[in-house]
Motif scaffolding. Structure first.
Motif, mmCIF file in Angstrom:
data_model
loop_
_atom_site.group_PDB
_atom_site.id
_atom_site.type_symbol
_atom_site.label_atom_id
_atom_site.label_comp_id
_atom_site.label_asym_id
_atom_site.label_seq_id
_atom_site.Cartn_x
_atom_site.Cartn_y
_atom_site.Cartn_z
ATOM 1 N N ILE A 3 -59.709 -0.288 46.791
ATOM 2 C CA ILE A 3 -59.280 -1.621 47.214
ATOM 3 C C ILE A 3 -57.852 -1.569 47.756
ATOM 4 C CG2 ILE A 3 -58.860 -3.996 46.452
ATOM 5 C CD1 ILE A 3 -61.077 -3.492 44.294
ATOM 6 N N ASP A 37 -48.756 5.420 43.910
ATOM 7 C CA ASP A 37 -50.055 5.820 43.357
ATOM 8 C C ASP A 37 -49.895 7.198 42.765
ATOM 9 O OD1 ASP A 37 -52.942 6.703 43.183
ATOM 10 O OD2 ASP A 37 -53.253 4.784 44.190
ATOM 11 N N TYR A 68 -62.120 -1.798 28.857
ATOM 12 C CA TYR A 68 -61.609 -2.083 30.202
ATOM 13 C C TYR A 68 -61.353 -3.581 30.364
ATOM 14 C CZ TYR A 68 -61.788 -2.910 35.250
ATOM 15 O OH TYR A 68 -61.520 -3.337 36.526
ATOM 16 N N LYS A 112 -57.868 -5.580 31.214
ATOM 17 C CA LYS A 112 -57.670 -6.439 32.389
ATOM 18 C C LYS A 112 -57.175 -7.823 31.963
ATOM 19 C CE LYS A 112 -58.095 -5.390 36.051
ATOM 20 N NZ LYS A 112 -57.091 -4.644 36.896
#
Ligand SMILES: NC(=O)c1ccc[n+]([C@@H]2O[C@H](COP(=O)([O-])OP(=O)(O)OC[C@H]3O[C@@H](n4cnc5c(N)ncnc54)[C@H](O)[C@@H]3O)[C@@H](O)[C@H]2O)c1
Ligand SMILES: [Zn+2]
Length: 358
Positions: A18, A37, A177, A181
């Motif tokens: 993304i 990154d 996960y 988030k």
């Protein structure tokens, strides 16, 4: 924050699926992107980038110099491999977000768009004919084993109709996960309050499209199917294939990020986080998606396997009206067209089995 055109935006995770599309969309909209990154960009993104771990405060501080806004995409994604990688998820996603936010606080960067996720809602919203709106708990392993995939009414056990989840629905993360988030959003809200910053969390639905990583335990369902087809195999559809999702094309998610960055001052009050469900608005079943992809690829028809994963929820379909109304965003890629493009698009080789090993 600088004027809306020509912002300098740090895209964390900008080498990823993304993130790389966000970088392209920002450049196309006249903004300047810089990337942080842990992996180098696989394509020549043509923007400055820093190869560093998001948990490294010095590197993050360097990357923030001269930046007007941050678009935070870096994360360890997917359902993972059981519980063994829980600490790594929390480390990358939550410690990493905290490191980023404290560096932003120190650098005076007050604008944030966060890659959120639909997974924060858990099983979402259902209607029982007798009990109205209900929220079923996690599905029992015995029920799944016996092929009873639909969560029953928690009061009377009757069959339920799935509904659309709005942003103000109660959250209920069901796996590690999802928990990380949700914590990212809470951290962003705390940062906004403490600094007077403005934040938007885009709660993405199931994103698909070119450069999606190949199948690893960290990949999404569309990638599993696409990878199977490439190997000449039928996509293996878990449960009975009737589980509903909203598949949103990565270019539309990228344009939502650009819209959110441009509208931050208008939609988020100073000191606050605003959330937006980010989906196509057109739910499909996983079985339909597999069938559309197989047909477009010219591969074997999907196999419905009745396998299941305990952390999965049955249906997750959110209402993405707020994003349309407040940001004027519209998805540009329809389901059939998007699946046809995805069938022909290259997947990305994962750089490592797990995104981070450093
Ligand atoms: N793909 C989806 O369907 C989906 C759905 C909901 C939310 N999201 C969110 O979108 C964001 C982007 O996900 P994606 O699908 O593009 O995954 P991706 O794995 O392609 O991208 C994540 C990027 O983050 C980088 N990264 C990982 N750990 C890092 C670290 N410690 N330091 C610096 N960089 C690191 C990776 O190298 C990668 O380039 C994530 O925050 C994810 O939670 C994705
Ligand atoms: Zn009931």
């Amino acid at each position: 924050m600088a004027s809306v055109a020509g912002m300098r935006v740090l895209v964390t995770g900008g080498a990823g699926f993304i993130g790389s599309h966000v970088v392209e969309a920002l450049s196309a909209a006249g903004h300047e992107a810089v990337v942080l990154d842990i992996e180098p960009p696989r394509l020549g993104l043509g923007v400055p980038w820093e190869r560093a771990d998001i948990r490294d405060p010095d590197a993050v501080g360097r990357a923030l110099v001269g930046v007007d806004a941050v678009c935070h995409q870096a994360a360890m994604v997917g359902l993972g491999t059981g519980f063994a990688d829980a600490a790594e998820y929390v480390g990358v996603n939550d410690l990493g977000t905290a490191v980023l936010l404290s560096a932003m606080a120190a650098a005076g960067v007050r604008a944030l768009v966060l890659a959120g996720s639909m997974v924060v809602y858990g099983e979402g919203r259902y209607e029982c004919e007798r009990h109205g709106r209900v929220r079923p708990g996690p599905r029992a392993p015995q029920a799944l084993e016996q092929g009873r995939f639909e969560p029953p009414c928690p009061v009377c056990g009757a069959a339920l109709t799935p509904g659309l989840v709005g942003e103000d629905a109660p959250v209920d993360p069901r796996n590690v996960y999802a928990t990380t988030k949700l914590a990212q959003e809470h951290l962003a809200a705390a940062w906004a309050r403490a600094t007077g910053g403005r934040a938007v969390a885009l709660r993405y639905h199931n994103v698909y499209g070119d450069r999606m990583p190949r199948d690893t335990p960290y990949a999404g369902v569309a990638s599993f199917f696409r990878s199977a087809l490439e190997s000449g195999l039928a996509p293996r559809v878990f449960e009975d294939g009737a589980q509903r999702r909203d598949f949103v094309h990565v270019e539309d998610v990228a344009s939502a990020n650009v819209a959110a960055l441009g509208a931050l001052e208008r939609v988020a009050e100073a000191g606050a986080l605003r959330t937006y469900n980010t989906g196509s608005g057109e739910p499909h079943t996983v079985g339909e998606m597999a069938a559309a992809l197989s047909a477009a690829f010219g591969g074997p028809a999907p196999l419905i396997t009745a396998e299941y994963r305990l952390g999965d929820v049955r249906h997750i379909t959110a209402c993405s009206a707020r994003l349309r109304e407040e940001l004027g965003w519209r998805p540009a890629v329809g389901f059939e067209d998007g699946m046809a493009r995805f069938a022909a698009a290259p997947l990305r080789e994962p750089a490592t089995a797990a995104p981070v090993e450093s």
